[in-house]
Write a protein that holds these residues in place. Sequence first.
Motif, PDB file in Angstrom:
ATOM      1  N   VAL A  78     -13.215  11.894  -9.100  1.00  0.00           N
ATOM      2  CA  VAL A  78     -13.149  11.705 -10.631  1.00  0.00           C
ATOM      3  C   VAL A  78     -13.491  13.366 -10.833  1.00  0.00           C
ATOM      4  O   VAL A  78     -12.600  13.629 -11.771  1.00  0.00           O
ATOM      5  N   ARG A  79     -14.414  14.252 -10.302  1.00  0.00           N
ATOM      6  CA  ARG A  79     -14.791  15.319 -10.951  1.00  0.00           C
ATOM      7  C   ARG A  79     -13.481  16.349 -10.383  1.00  0.00           C
ATOM      8  O   ARG A  79     -13.086  17.042 -11.363  1.00  0.00           O
ATOM      9  N   ARG A  80     -12.891  15.907  -9.489  1.00  0.00           N
ATOM     10  CA  ARG A  80     -11.650  16.858  -8.992  1.00  0.00           C
ATOM     11  C   ARG A  80     -10.393  16.355  -9.516  1.00  0.00           C
ATOM     12  O   ARG A  80      -9.137  16.867  -9.019  1.00  0.00           O
ATOM     13  N   GLY A  81     -10.087  15.172 -10.408  1.00  0.00           N
ATOM     14  CA  GLY A  81      -9.003  14.841 -10.748  1.00  0.00           C
ATOM     15  C   GLY A  81      -8.125  14.096  -9.632  1.00  0.00           C
ATOM     16  O   GLY A  81      -6.942  14.041 -10.076  1.00  0.00           O
ATOM     17  N   LYS A  82      -8.652  13.366  -8.566  1.00  0.00           N
ATOM     18  CA  LYS A  82      -7.948  12.729  -7.750  1.00  0.00           C
ATOM     19  C   LYS A  82      -8.103  11.417  -7.893  1.00  0.00           C
ATOM     20  O   LYS A  82      -8.930  10.902  -8.873  1.00  0.00           O
ATOM     21  N   HIS A  83      -7.425  10.416  -7.346  1.00  0.00           N
ATOM     22  CA  HIS A  83      -7.439   9.252  -7.280  1.00  0.00           C
ATOM     23  C   HIS A  83      -8.088   8.324  -6.155  1.00  0.00           C
ATOM     24  O   HIS A  83      -7.926   9.055  -4.906  1.00  0.00           O
ATOM     25  N   THR A  84      -8.503   7.442  -6.416  1.00  0.00           N
ATOM     26  CA  THR A  84      -9.149   6.234  -5.061  1.00  0.00           C
ATOM     27  C   THR A  84      -8.604   4.921  -5.486  1.00  0.00           C
ATOM     28  O   THR A  84      -8.444   4.763  -6.620  1.00  0.00           O
ATOM     29  N   GLN A  85      -8.521   4.437  -4.412  1.00  0.00           N
ATOM     30  CA  GLN A  85      -7.849   2.711  -4.689  1.00  0.00           C
ATOM     31  C   GLN A  85      -8.588   2.054  -3.486  1.00  0.00           C
ATOM     32  O   GLN A  85      -8.756   2.492  -2.306  1.00  0.00           O
ATOM     33  N   GLU A  86      -9.333   0.839  -4.338  1.00  0.00           N
ATOM     34  CA  GLU A  86     -10.001   0.027  -3.322  1.00  0.00           C
ATOM     35  C   GLU A  86      -9.194  -1.214  -3.184  1.00  0.00           C
ATOM     36  O   GLU A  86      -8.539  -1.716  -4.033  1.00  0.00           O
ATOM     37  N   VAL A  87      -8.829  -1.727  -1.628  1.00  0.00           N
ATOM     38  CA  VAL A  87      -8.084  -2.519  -1.432  1.00  0.00           C
ATOM     39  C   VAL A  87      -8.539  -3.717  -0.342  1.00  0.00           C
ATOM     40  O   VAL A  87      -9.840  -3.458  -0.313  1.00  0.00           O
ATOM     41  N   ASP A  88      -7.976  -4.741  -0.137  1.00  0.00           N
ATOM     42  CA  ASP A  88      -8.544  -5.964   0.192  1.00  0.00           C
ATOM     43  C   ASP A  88      -8.606  -5.627   1.926  1.00  0.00           C
ATOM     44  O   ASP A  88      -7.716  -5.252   2.449  1.00  0.00           O
ATOM     45  N   ALA A  89      -9.888  -5.912   2.435  1.00  0.00           N
ATOM     46  CA  ALA A  89      -9.993  -5.591   3.880  1.00  0.00           C
ATOM     47  C   ALA A  89      -9.703  -6.607   4.836  1.00  0.00           C
ATOM     48  O   ALA A  89      -9.602  -6.719   6.076  1.00  0.00           O
ATOM     49  N   LYS A  90      -9.170  -7.676   4.488  1.00  0.00           N
ATOM     50  CA  LYS A  90      -8.839  -8.935   5.195  1.00  0.00           C
ATOM     51  C   LYS A  90      -7.722  -8.495   6.026  1.00  0.00           C
ATOM     52  O   LYS A  90      -6.561  -8.315   5.403  1.00  0.00           O
ATOM     53  N   GLY A  91      -7.741  -8.757   7.464  1.00  0.00           N
ATOM     54  CA  GLY A  91      -6.761  -8.526   8.110  1.00  0.00           C
ATOM     55  C   GLY A  91      -6.247  -7.149   8.602  1.00  0.00           C
ATOM     56  O   GLY A  91      -4.907  -7.059   9.287  1.00  0.00           O
ATOM     57  N   THR A  92      -6.761  -6.108   8.155  1.00  0.00           N
ATOM     58  CA  THR A  92      -6.262  -4.889   8.325  1.00  0.00           C
ATOM     59  C   THR A  92      -6.449  -4.410   9.686  1.00  0.00           C
ATOM     60  O   THR A  92      -5.565  -3.705  10.322  1.00  0.00           O
ATOM     61  N   SER A  93      -7.300  -5.016  10.601  1.00  0.00           N
ATOM     62  CA  SER A  93      -7.505  -4.516  11.923  1.00  0.00           C
ATOM     63  C   SER A  93      -6.665  -5.607  12.959  1.00  0.00           C
ATOM     64  O   SER A  93      -6.583  -5.404  14.062  1.00  0.00           O
ATOM     65  N   ILE A  94      -6.301  -6.708  12.230  1.00  0.00           N
ATOM     66  CA  ILE A  94      -5.411  -7.702  13.037  1.00  0.00           C
ATOM     67  C   ILE A  94      -3.899  -7.346  12.909  1.00  0.00           C
ATOM     68  O   ILE A  94      -3.255  -7.472  13.963  1.00  0.00           O
ATOM     69  N   GLU A  95      -3.448  -7.438  11.698  1.00  0.00           N
ATOM     70  CA  GLU A  95      -1.907  -7.102  11.481  1.00  0.00           C
ATOM     71  C   GLU A  95      -1.455  -5.709  12.125  1.00  0.00           C
ATOM     72  O   GLU A  95      -2.069  -4.700  12.094  1.00  0.00           O
ATOM     73  N   CYS A  96      -0.202  -5.826  12.746  1.00  0.00           N
ATOM     74  CA  CYS A  96       0.652  -4.697  13.155  1.00  0.00           C
ATOM     75  C   CYS A  96       0.858  -3.898  12.004  1.00  0.00           C
ATOM     76  O   CYS A  96       1.587  -4.546  10.985  1.00  0.00           O
ATOM     77  N   PHE A  97       0.877  -2.678  11.660  1.00  0.00           N
ATOM     78  CA  PHE A  97       1.198  -1.924  10.536  1.00  0.00           C
ATOM     79  C   PHE A  97       2.852  -1.774  10.571  1.00  0.00           C
ATOM     80  O   PHE A  97       3.466  -1.716   9.431  1.00  0.00           O
TER      81      PHE A  97
END
Length: 420
Positions: A327-346
């Motif tokens: 926020v201080r540097r004017g950049k963006h962050t995004q929180e996403v759902d963690a379900k299946g991130t280690s199991i699904e193939c990208f």
Amino acid sequence: MLLTYQYRLQPNQEQAATLSHWGELLRRHWNYALGQRLDYLRRTRSSIDRCSLISEPIGEIPARVDYYSQAANLKGTKSLFPEYKDIYADCQQQNLMRLDKAWKRWLVPDKSGKRGGKPRFKKQGDLCSITFPRVNSAKAGANLNSSTLKLSKIGEIPVILHRPIPDGFDIKQATIVSKADGWYISFALEDNTVPTSLPVDKIKSAVGIDVGLEKFLTTSDAEAIAVPLFYRKAQAVLARRQRKLARQSKGSNNYQKQANKVARLHLHIARQRKDFHYSVAHYLCTTYDLIGFEKLNIKGLARTRLAKSILDVAWRTFLNILQAVAVRRGKHTQEVDAKGTSIECFNCEERVVKDLSIRIHNCPNCSVCLDRDLNASLNILKRTVGQPFAACGGLVSRQPVRQELSFVNLRSPRQTAFSG
């Protein structure tokens, strides 16, 4: 925007004793005010389906107890206990305000339905902060002039201004804090200029980060940051000091000295961890315009067998610092759902179920083979740019991936053996 700048104070022995005495009086007042509230709650509540005369005290029902009634009784407190006349009045009111906030967090749920814990009685030494709500204004209890802090009924105390207060910032309040290695003051600064966030159509670089215990985090650009293990490395020294503390007579001078050594070591570890978190956050915000991370149930994970390691890396603290720096540097962050991130193939989104001990993602469908954490960070990146930032210029969901991770060397904090 509110920022907090903390500086070290150099009070003399008399001033330090006065601050300690104020803290003790405020602690007693906190306990008395909390007892009033709990007594009112016990005498006025009753179950719907049964009478409470058996389990609750009988007597005159007291008047409603809240902040305003307790603040109105401050004059009576000073007449019964003259030592409270020496404390600046605003500090006592701030003490009651803090109790009122804790009380409401316990009884009134927030928007998500969660409530805070029950306020507790404080034992000696627990209340270690004194707040002055007005600084550098008319009838203010604290005035900062150059490198000297003038406190009402205490006097002038030198301040080590290791960094200047930025021009245009208004000091809203000052909080004096007692730590294991001395006294500090925290200034709450208000910046009226709101940082301008980078427009969405100008976001050119995005990254997904996957936090872990084997590596502190892994980025979707195949970069990794090692786990510093500050607490683990200090365990041997901490164990020796705690054994020596256990052999001392409780309450003796030697016990107090050894307890202070243990507290100073914990403070040193916390400062190392905080410096590391800020270094990583600034590195990410310097390199990328958009940072995606998982929404984790860290409180639940901290109840597992890996609790010590999870609390040592302090994911939640790091993610809070990352969002504040962004926020201080004017950049963006995004929180996403963690379900299946280690199991699904990208690459093909095939579900490849594997145990936590298997650190390689090997997809039988598309033959992709890469580090498990790298695969998770790529999934986080896909979910990040697929959310409100799908129009990011130059971003694609499938980017070339290096098979091997490269570790980033950050500006490392002081990791030498603690000798204080």
